[in-house]
Design a protein around this motif. Sequence first.
Motif, PDB file in Angstrom:
ATOM      1  N   ASN A  26      -9.712   8.523 -18.738  1.00 44.16           N
ATOM      2  CA  ASN A  26      -9.626   7.482 -17.589  1.00 44.16           C
ATOM      3  C   ASN A  26      -9.738   7.737 -16.338  1.00 44.16           C
ATOM      4  O   ASN A  26      -9.861   7.282 -15.412  1.00 44.16           O
ATOM      5  CB  ASN A  26      -8.479   6.195 -17.825  1.00 44.16           C
ATOM      6  N   ARG A  75     -12.724   8.521 -14.411  1.00 43.54           N
ATOM      7  CA  ARG A  75     -13.120   7.322 -14.460  1.00 43.54           C
ATOM      8  C   ARG A  75     -13.057   6.827 -13.168  1.00 43.54           C
ATOM      9  O   ARG A  75     -13.993   6.120 -12.626  1.00 43.54           O
ATOM     10  CB  ARG A  75     -13.451   6.939 -15.913  1.00 43.54           C
ATOM     11  N   VAL A 133     -11.958  -7.747  -5.242  1.00 42.62           N
ATOM     12  CA  VAL A 133     -12.443  -6.826  -6.911  1.00 42.62           C
ATOM     13  C   VAL A 133     -12.937  -9.480  -7.326  1.00 42.62           C
ATOM     14  O   VAL A 133     -13.603  -8.964  -8.519  1.00 42.62           O
ATOM     15  CB  VAL A 133     -11.127  -7.229  -8.437  1.00 42.62           C
ATOM     16  N   ALA A 134     -12.345  -9.762  -6.952  1.00 41.37           N
ATOM     17  CA  ALA A 134     -12.605 -11.852  -7.180  1.00 41.37           C
ATOM     18  C   ALA A 134     -12.056 -12.140  -5.674  1.00 41.37           C
ATOM     19  O   ALA A 134     -11.486 -11.967  -4.643  1.00 41.37           O
ATOM     20  CB  ALA A 134     -12.123 -11.897  -7.962  1.00 41.37           C
ATOM     21  N   ALA A 165      -7.094   1.852 -17.581  1.00 37.84           N
ATOM     22  CA  ALA A 165      -8.155   0.790 -17.649  1.00 37.84           C
ATOM     23  C   ALA A 165      -8.536  -0.306 -16.734  1.00 37.84           C
ATOM     24  O   ALA A 165      -9.414  -0.685 -17.054  1.00 37.84           O
ATOM     25  CB  ALA A 165      -8.146   1.282 -19.078  1.00 37.84           C
ATOM     26  N   PHE A 166      -6.739  -1.290 -17.469  1.00 37.55           N
ATOM     27  CA  PHE A 166      -7.126  -2.535 -16.561  1.00 37.55           C
ATOM     28  C   PHE A 166      -7.689  -2.507 -15.593  1.00 37.55           C
ATOM     29  O   PHE A 166      -8.485  -3.605 -15.056  1.00 37.55           O
ATOM     30  CB  PHE A 166      -5.160  -2.661 -16.773  1.00 37.55           C
ATOM     31  N   LEU A 202      -8.970  -0.376 -13.489  1.00 38.58           N
ATOM     32  CA  LEU A 202     -11.104  -0.169 -13.700  1.00 38.58           C
ATOM     33  C   LEU A 202     -11.622  -1.313 -13.798  1.00 38.58           C
ATOM     34  O   LEU A 202     -12.982  -1.405 -13.296  1.00 38.58           O
ATOM     35  CB  LEU A 202     -10.678   1.116 -15.014  1.00 38.58           C
ATOM     36  N   GLY A 203     -11.253  -2.144 -14.969  1.00 40.06           N
ATOM     37  CA  GLY A 203     -12.575  -3.139 -15.470  1.00 40.06           C
ATOM     38  C   GLY A 203     -12.224  -3.714 -14.165  1.00 40.06           C
ATOM     39  O   GLY A 203     -13.560  -4.572 -14.681  1.00 40.06           O
ATOM     40  N   GLN A 204     -11.183  -4.342 -13.400  1.00 38.56           N
ATOM     41  CA  GLN A 204     -11.505  -5.131 -12.523  1.00 38.56           C
ATOM     42  C   GLN A 204     -12.394  -4.244 -11.449  1.00 38.56           C
ATOM     43  O   GLN A 204     -13.101  -5.079 -11.064  1.00 38.56           O
ATOM     44  CB  GLN A 204     -10.000  -5.485 -12.039  1.00 38.56           C
ATOM     45  N   ILE A 219     -14.716  -2.108 -11.611  1.00 37.97           N
ATOM     46  CA  ILE A 219     -16.260  -2.057 -12.049  1.00 37.97           C
ATOM     47  C   ILE A 219     -17.315  -3.416 -11.888  1.00 37.97           C
ATOM     48  O   ILE A 219     -18.013  -3.423 -11.653  1.00 37.97           O
ATOM     49  CB  ILE A 219     -15.842  -0.970 -13.396  1.00 37.97           C
ATOM     50  N   LEU A 220     -16.155  -4.397 -11.642  1.00 34.99           N
ATOM     51  CA  LEU A 220     -16.563  -5.481 -12.068  1.00 34.99           C
ATOM     52  C   LEU A 220     -17.889  -5.722  -9.909  1.00 34.99           C
ATOM     53  O   LEU A 220     -18.473  -6.234 -10.033  1.00 34.99           O
ATOM     54  CB  LEU A 220     -15.455  -6.925 -11.497  1.00 34.99           C
ATOM     55  N   LYS A 232     -19.659  -3.549  -8.737  1.00 38.67           N
ATOM     56  CA  LYS A 232     -20.958  -2.527  -8.401  1.00 38.67           C
ATOM     57  C   LYS A 232     -21.689  -3.568  -9.649  1.00 38.67           C
ATOM     58  O   LYS A 232     -21.332  -4.768  -9.668  1.00 38.67           O
ATOM     59  CB  LYS A 232     -20.689  -1.743  -9.526  1.00 38.67           C
ATOM     60  N   LYS A 269     -24.876  -5.724 -10.823  1.00 38.67           N
ATOM     61  CA  LYS A 269     -24.995  -5.715 -12.569  1.00 38.67           C
ATOM     62  C   LYS A 269     -25.955  -5.061 -12.579  1.00 38.67           C
ATOM     63  O   LYS A 269     -27.368  -4.502 -12.175  1.00 38.67           O
ATOM     64  CB  LYS A 269     -25.357  -7.134 -12.435  1.00 38.67           C
ATOM     65  N   ARG A 270     -26.084  -3.790 -14.364  1.00 39.53           N
ATOM     66  CA  ARG A 270     -26.906  -3.310 -14.842  1.00 39.53           C
ATOM     67  C   ARG A 270     -27.941  -3.810 -14.505  1.00 39.53           C
ATOM     68  O   ARG A 270     -27.812  -4.764 -15.361  1.00 39.53           O
ATOM     69  CB  ARG A 270     -26.382  -2.505 -16.252  1.00 39.53           C
TER      70      ARG A 270
END
Lengths: 162, 162
Positions: free
Chosen positions: A18, A21, A38-39, A149-150, A152-154, A156-157, A159, A161-162
């Motif tokens: 983690n 990452r 992030v939002a 992780a909590f 990081l999940g935020q 990464i949003l 970036k 979209k794949r």
Amino acid sequence: MTNEERMVEAALRSWKLNEERVDKFFQALSEEQLQREVAPGRNRLIYLWGHLAAVNDALFPLFGLGPKLFPELEEMFISNPDRSVEKIFSGAELKQITGKINDSLWAEFKRWTPSEWLAAHTSVSDEDFIREPHRNRYSVLLSRNAHMAFHLGQAILVKPKR
Amino acid sequence: MTNEERMVEAALRSWKLNEERVDKFFQALSEEQLQREVAPGRNRLIYLWGHLAAVNDALFPLFGLGPKLFPELEEMFISNPDRSVEKIFSGAELKQITGKINDSLWAEFKRWTPSEWLAAHTSVSDEDFIREPHRNRYSVLLSRNAHMAFHLGQAILVKPKR
């Protein structure tokens, strides 16, 4: 390896994964990209990065390893919300800072025996620890890992979209 | 309690904490709220909830506990991206489903000894496990726990700012 050594290894592997990452994600961003939220109306990426650095730095005193390396992180990224402190570290500074914090933590983490991992952290009293032996360093490691992780999940949003 | 039992307890506590946070967050949302995206063009909340259910359900075969309880989750929430499967479970259905999955997993988790936790999971061969003993159930528990936290961090962004 004994069972308890394997469990320490499992927790350290998960932590390292983690942490790497987080490093990889944030280090790849420009100062400008780090200003993104992030939002809408939520934390900027730079704040999340600093927040994770601050929480990791706080492990030094919590684990009885000495003082924080960068005590000013607390005011910038924990005790005050984003955009309320005038001068915070830049991305370039956080890259250096997180490197030092994580390398120093890791050097200590690799050294501890299972019994040292299960010792009380410094914010629990001896009496409380007798009743609540789960308030140990190992449990803190797991919860801080989930905390990384909590966020990081935020992060990464932001970036594409794949 | 032995050291290895304390470490199992620490991992189970962390798992339960995250699982309950996930349950509490998603169960409080209406079907309409579950349609919201975590970020523009990204996953809807209903998809994240189903994804976490699907990943937990996959622990039954991975841990050698038998087949998945709801094998249809995989196609809806893992192997296909959001909005590409016509019929997915509703929030009301996911509430029932996650309750059954999590209760059944927990009943099994509470039973295992430390050595059972450190046994190989079913997607590693006997030969590989000799070389890579970290591919055990305990490591999977820690990584799935971080995975829950990762997506919970995203889901929580949809809530109004504090």
